[in-house]
Design a protein around this motif. Structure first.
Motif, short mmCIF file in Angstrom:
data_model
loop_
_atom_site.label_atom_id
_atom_site.label_comp_id
_atom_site.label_asym_id
_atom_site.label_seq_id
_atom_site.Cartn_x
_atom_site.Cartn_y
_atom_site.Cartn_z
N TRP A 4 2.73 69.88 -2.23
CA TRP A 4 2.61 68.80 -3.20
C TRP A 4 3.22 67.55 -2.64
O TRP A 4 4.15 67.60 -1.85
CB TRP A 4 3.34 69.15 -4.50
CG TRP A 4 2.69 70.20 -5.28
CD1 TRP A 4 1.45 70.16 -5.85
CD2 TRP A 4 3.20 71.48 -5.60
NE1 TRP A 4 1.18 71.33 -6.51
CE2 TRP A 4 2.25 72.15 -6.37
CE3 TRP A 4 4.39 72.12 -5.32
CZ2 TRP A 4 2.44 73.42 -6.87
CZ3 TRP A 4 4.58 73.38 -5.82
CH2 TRP A 4 3.61 74.02 -6.58
N LYS A 5 2.75 66.42 -3.10
CA LYS A 5 3.35 65.14 -2.71
C LYS A 5 4.40 64.78 -3.69
O LYS A 5 4.38 65.11 -4.80
CB LYS A 5 2.28 64.07 -2.66
CG LYS A 5 1.34 64.29 -1.51
CD LYS A 5 0.36 63.15 -1.41
CE LYS A 5 -0.50 63.36 -0.19
NZ LYS A 5 -1.38 62.26 0.04
N GLN B 141 -1.74 72.72 1.49
CA GLN B 141 -0.93 71.53 1.67
C GLN B 141 0.14 71.48 0.58
O GLN B 141 -0.14 71.82 -0.56
CB GLN B 141 -1.81 70.28 1.59
CG GLN B 141 -2.88 70.24 2.65
CD GLN B 141 -2.31 70.20 4.05
OE1 GLN B 141 -1.35 69.48 4.30
NE2 GLN B 141 -2.86 70.97 4.96
N THR C 82 -1.36 73.77 -2.78
CA THR C 82 -2.77 73.60 -3.08
C THR C 82 -3.58 74.73 -2.49
O THR C 82 -3.10 75.50 -1.66
CB THR C 82 -3.30 72.28 -2.50
OG1 THR C 82 -3.30 72.39 -1.08
CG2 THR C 82 -2.50 71.08 -2.92
N ALA D 196 -6.01 64.21 -9.55
CA ALA D 196 -5.70 63.00 -8.79
C ALA D 196 -4.20 62.74 -8.74
O ALA D 196 -3.65 62.38 -7.69
CB ALA D 196 -6.43 61.80 -9.40
N TYR D 197 -3.52 62.95 -9.85
CA TYR D 197 -2.07 62.76 -9.95
C TYR D 197 -1.32 63.65 -8.96
O TYR D 197 -0.36 63.23 -8.33
CB TYR D 197 -1.64 63.05 -11.39
CG TYR D 197 -0.17 62.96 -11.67
CD1 TYR D 197 0.49 61.74 -11.68
CD2 TYR D 197 0.57 64.11 -11.96
CE1 TYR D 197 1.84 61.65 -11.96
CE2 TYR D 197 1.91 64.03 -12.24
CZ TYR D 197 2.54 62.81 -12.24
OH TYR D 197 3.89 62.73 -12.51
N LEU D 198 -1.80 64.89 -8.80
CA LEU D 198 -1.14 65.85 -7.91
C LEU D 198 -1.75 65.88 -6.51
O LEU D 198 -1.30 66.65 -5.66
CB LEU D 198 -1.22 67.25 -8.53
CG LEU D 198 -0.47 67.43 -9.85
CD1 LEU D 198 -0.80 68.79 -10.45
CD2 LEU D 198 1.02 67.27 -9.65
N SER D 199 -2.78 65.08 -6.27
CA SER D 199 -3.48 65.03 -4.97
C SER D 199 -4.04 66.38 -4.58
O SER D 199 -3.86 66.85 -3.45
CB SER D 199 -2.54 64.50 -3.88
OG SER D 199 -2.11 63.20 -4.19
N ILE D 200 -4.70 67.03 -5.52
CA ILE D 200 -5.34 68.32 -5.29
C ILE D 200 -6.74 68.29 -5.88
O ILE D 200 -7.13 67.30 -6.50
CB ILE D 200 -4.52 69.47 -5.92
CG1 ILE D 200 -4.35 69.24 -7.42
CG2 ILE D 200 -3.17 69.62 -5.23
CD1 ILE D 200 -3.72 70.39 -8.16
N THR D 201 -7.48 69.37 -5.72
CA THR D 201 -8.83 69.43 -6.28
C THR D 201 -8.78 69.95 -7.71
O THR D 201 -7.82 70.61 -8.12
CB THR D 201 -9.75 70.36 -5.46
OG1 THR D 201 -9.26 71.70 -5.56
CG2 THR D 201 -9.80 69.92 -4.00
#
Length: 65
Positions: free
Chosen positions: A64-65, A62, A58, A8-13
């Motif tokens: 990283w944010k 995509q 990812t 969740a922190y890295l916005s990935i699965t």
């Protein structure tokens, strides 16, 4: 952080987290059967790997944010 928290922190699965641990030596510590992550070490690792491989953040391709 747990694997779920890190994902969740890295916005990935979470699958991407496990792939990075296996393929790219993402820093994680095993506590019993659980993987734990230090946010500071993850930040440093993402910065070093992300700088070397832009756009490959990812499994979905995509950044990283």
């Amino acid at each position: 952080m747990s694997a779920d928290d890190s994902a969740a922190y890295l916005s990935i699965t979470k699958d991407t987290i496990y792939a990075w641990i296996a393929a790219k030596s993402m820093p994680a510590h095993k506590v019993g059967r659980l993987l734990k992550f230090q946010a500071s070490k993850v930040n440093v690792w993402v910065g070093s790997v992300g700088a070397a491989h832009p756009g490959q953040g990812t499994a979905e391709g995509q950044p990283w944010k």
